[in-house]
Design a protein around this motif. Structure first.
Motif, PDB file in Angstrom:
ATOM      1  N   PRO A  22       0.562  -0.874   0.148  1.00 55.79           N
ATOM      2  CA  PRO A  22      -0.175   0.005  -0.103  1.00 55.79           C
ATOM      3  C   PRO A  22       0.847   0.967   0.121  1.00 55.79           C
ATOM      4  O   PRO A  22       1.769   1.159   0.445  1.00 55.79           O
ATOM      5  CB  PRO A  22      -1.145  -0.174   1.661  1.00 55.79           C
ATOM      6  N   ARG A  23       0.162   2.523  -1.068  1.00 55.48           N
ATOM      7  CA  ARG A  23       1.536   3.505  -0.916  1.00 55.48           C
ATOM      8  C   ARG A  23       1.370   3.998   0.533  1.00 55.48           C
ATOM      9  O   ARG A  23       1.977   5.211   0.935  1.00 55.48           O
ATOM     10  CB  ARG A  23       0.259   4.631  -1.816  1.00 55.48           C
ATOM     11  N   GLN A 123       6.954  -5.885   5.451  1.00 54.01           N
ATOM     12  CA  GLN A 123       5.925  -5.680   4.868  1.00 54.01           C
ATOM     13  C   GLN A 123       4.590  -5.694   3.982  1.00 54.01           C
ATOM     14  O   GLN A 123       4.993  -5.143   3.435  1.00 54.01           O
ATOM     15  CB  GLN A 123       5.122  -4.082   6.229  1.00 54.01           C
ATOM     16  N   MET A 124       3.901  -6.519   4.323  1.00 52.77           N
ATOM     17  CA  MET A 124       2.675  -6.977   2.739  1.00 52.77           C
ATOM     18  C   MET A 124       1.552  -6.602   3.417  1.00 52.77           C
ATOM     19  O   MET A 124       1.173  -6.917   4.688  1.00 52.77           O
ATOM     20  CB  MET A 124       3.420  -7.708   2.124  1.00 52.77           C
ATOM     21  N   TYR A 125       0.452  -6.274   2.343  1.00 54.54           N
ATOM     22  CA  TYR A 125      -0.731  -5.770   2.446  1.00 54.54           C
ATOM     23  C   TYR A 125      -1.074  -4.867   3.624  1.00 54.54           C
ATOM     24  O   TYR A 125      -1.543  -3.430   3.656  1.00 54.54           O
ATOM     25  CB  TYR A 125      -1.402  -7.269   2.894  1.00 54.54           C
ATOM     26  N   GLN A 126      -1.299  -4.867   5.408  1.00 53.76           N
ATOM     27  CA  GLN A 126      -1.407  -4.360   6.339  1.00 53.76           C
ATOM     28  C   GLN A 126       0.060  -4.246   7.451  1.00 53.76           C
ATOM     29  O   GLN A 126       1.169  -5.678   6.990  1.00 53.76           O
ATOM     30  CB  GLN A 126      -2.746  -4.903   6.976  1.00 53.76           C
ATOM     31  N   SER A 127       0.440  -3.330   8.187  1.00 55.51           N
ATOM     32  CA  SER A 127       1.429  -3.981   9.135  1.00 55.51           C
ATOM     33  C   SER A 127       0.585  -4.409   9.825  1.00 55.51           C
ATOM     34  O   SER A 127       1.907  -5.471  10.353  1.00 55.51           O
ATOM     35  CB  SER A 127       1.221  -2.157  10.345  1.00 55.51           C
ATOM     36  N   HIS A 128      -0.581  -4.923  10.327  1.00 50.68           N
ATOM     37  CA  HIS A 128      -0.352  -6.403  11.095  1.00 50.68           C
ATOM     38  C   HIS A 128      -0.960  -7.523  10.731  1.00 50.68           C
ATOM     39  O   HIS A 128      -1.179  -8.415  11.449  1.00 50.68           O
ATOM     40  CB  HIS A 128      -1.285  -6.095  12.062  1.00 50.68           C
ATOM     41  N   ALA A 129       0.056  -7.569   9.392  1.00 47.78           N
ATOM     42  CA  ALA A 129      -1.133  -9.230   8.425  1.00 47.78           C
ATOM     43  C   ALA A 129       0.684  -9.789   8.380  1.00 47.78           C
ATOM     44  O   ALA A 129       1.527  -8.756   8.976  1.00 47.78           O
ATOM     45  CB  ALA A 129      -1.320  -8.603   7.076  1.00 47.78           C
ATOM     46  N   THR A 130       0.745 -11.042   8.142  1.00 48.76           N
ATOM     47  CA  THR A 130       1.916 -12.144   8.161  1.00 48.76           C
ATOM     48  C   THR A 130       1.979 -12.328   7.340  1.00 48.76           C
ATOM     49  O   THR A 130       1.438 -13.371   6.313  1.00 48.76           O
ATOM     50  CB  THR A 130       1.791 -12.594   9.751  1.00 48.76           C
ATOM     51  N   PRO A 131       3.426 -12.002   6.190  1.00 55.38           N
ATOM     52  CA  PRO A 131       3.363 -12.462   5.098  1.00 55.38           C
ATOM     53  C   PRO A 131       3.961 -13.201   4.362  1.00 55.38           C
ATOM     54  O   PRO A 131       5.281 -13.753   5.340  1.00 55.38           O
ATOM     55  CB  PRO A 131       4.239 -11.085   4.133  1.00 55.38           C
ATOM     56  N   ILE A 132       3.311 -14.324   3.284  1.00 53.98           N
ATOM     57  CA  ILE A 132       4.135 -15.782   4.185  1.00 53.98           C
ATOM     58  C   ILE A 132       4.558 -16.430   2.491  1.00 53.98           C
ATOM     59  O   ILE A 132       3.342 -16.040   1.717  1.00 53.98           O
ATOM     60  CB  ILE A 132       3.235 -17.094   4.305  1.00 53.98           C
ATOM     61  N   LEU A 133       5.440 -16.822   1.794  1.00 49.70           N
ATOM     62  CA  LEU A 133       5.906 -16.777   0.581  1.00 49.70           C
ATOM     63  C   LEU A 133       5.761 -18.913   0.298  1.00 49.70           C
ATOM     64  O   LEU A 133       6.279 -18.889   1.490  1.00 49.70           O
ATOM     65  CB  LEU A 133       6.479 -16.490  -0.005  1.00 49.70           C
TER      66      LEU A 133
END
Length: 224
Positions: A22-23, A123-133
């Motif tokens: 997000p911007r 950080q991806m999507y939102q600051s309180h989300a956990t990005p998993i690849l």
């Protein structure tokens, strides 16, 4: 309209970047996140809308209801805010993502590819989300340009489709099956997964199969 792989890849990554990064994110963190995203694209291929139903990332589904995107129907638990690439996907749950990690670990063994998951330190999507690849590392060799060759794609397609002769009631045409065999976006015989030559070979093999009558009479769609 003709399928143009370069244009599809370019528009796909722009859409994914806008969604996952997000911007409002702080400039330094945004740069780290974008660098990680482009590293993933360089290693695991461009953004896509869906997978061929034979792709190792979605292959563990009920063949009566084939899956073309990762979900609980093909073994994953806890996916949220997910975007797809040719040989990986990023999902961003609001918890620590352990349910996803455990479900990937529990996937059945695949002799063609190894499916693994890792938490990303950006950080991806939102600051309180956990990005998993979640990534698909091929054991069988694929092309240097990332395309899946006929020597891999066709056996995987046959592995999923031939057993269906036991319960199928009709033979579906190539036009009907294209999204399941090529993934999306796709053209008439190619996609971001397979090139024109491989797609044409897949089409020939599929037409040979349905013309044997093994699936039943060929289903012809009514054209208005």
């Amino acid at each position: 309209m003709a399928f143009r792989a370069d244009e599809s890849a370019s528009s796909g990554i722009e859409s994914v970047r806008n969604y996952l990064i997000p911007r409002g994110i702080e400039a330094g963190e945004r740069e780290r996140s974008e660098d990680k995203l482009f590293d993933i694209v360089n290693k695991y291929g461009p953004a896509v809308e869906s997978y061929p139903s034979w792709h190792p990332l979605v292959t563990h589904h009920n063949d009566h209801s084939p899956a073309t995107v990762p979900s609980d129907s093909c073994g994953y638990k806890g996916l949220d805010h997910t975007r797809y690439f040719v040989n990986a996907f990023i999902t961003c749950p609001y918890d620590d993502g352990q349910e996803i990690m455990d479900s990937v670990e529990a996937l059945p063994y695949n002799p063609f590819a190894k499916i693994t998951a890792e938490r990303l330190d950006v950080q991806m999507y939102q600051s309180h989300a956990t990005p998993i690849l979640v990534r698909c590392d091929w054991i069988k060799p694929i092309s240097n340009n990332g395309m899946i060759p006929a020597s891999v794609a066709i056996p995987l397609m046959l592995q999923k489709e031939v057993p269906c002769w036991e319960w199928a009631t009709c033979g579906e045409t190539w036009e009907t099956m294209r999204p399941y065999f090529l993934g999306s976006p796709h053209g008439s015989r190619s996609s971001l997964f397979v090139n024109q030559e491989t797609g044409l070979t897949m089409k020939k093999v599929w037409n040979l199969l349905i013309n044997t009558g093994m699936f039943g009479n060929i289903k012809v769609s009514n054209q208005s």
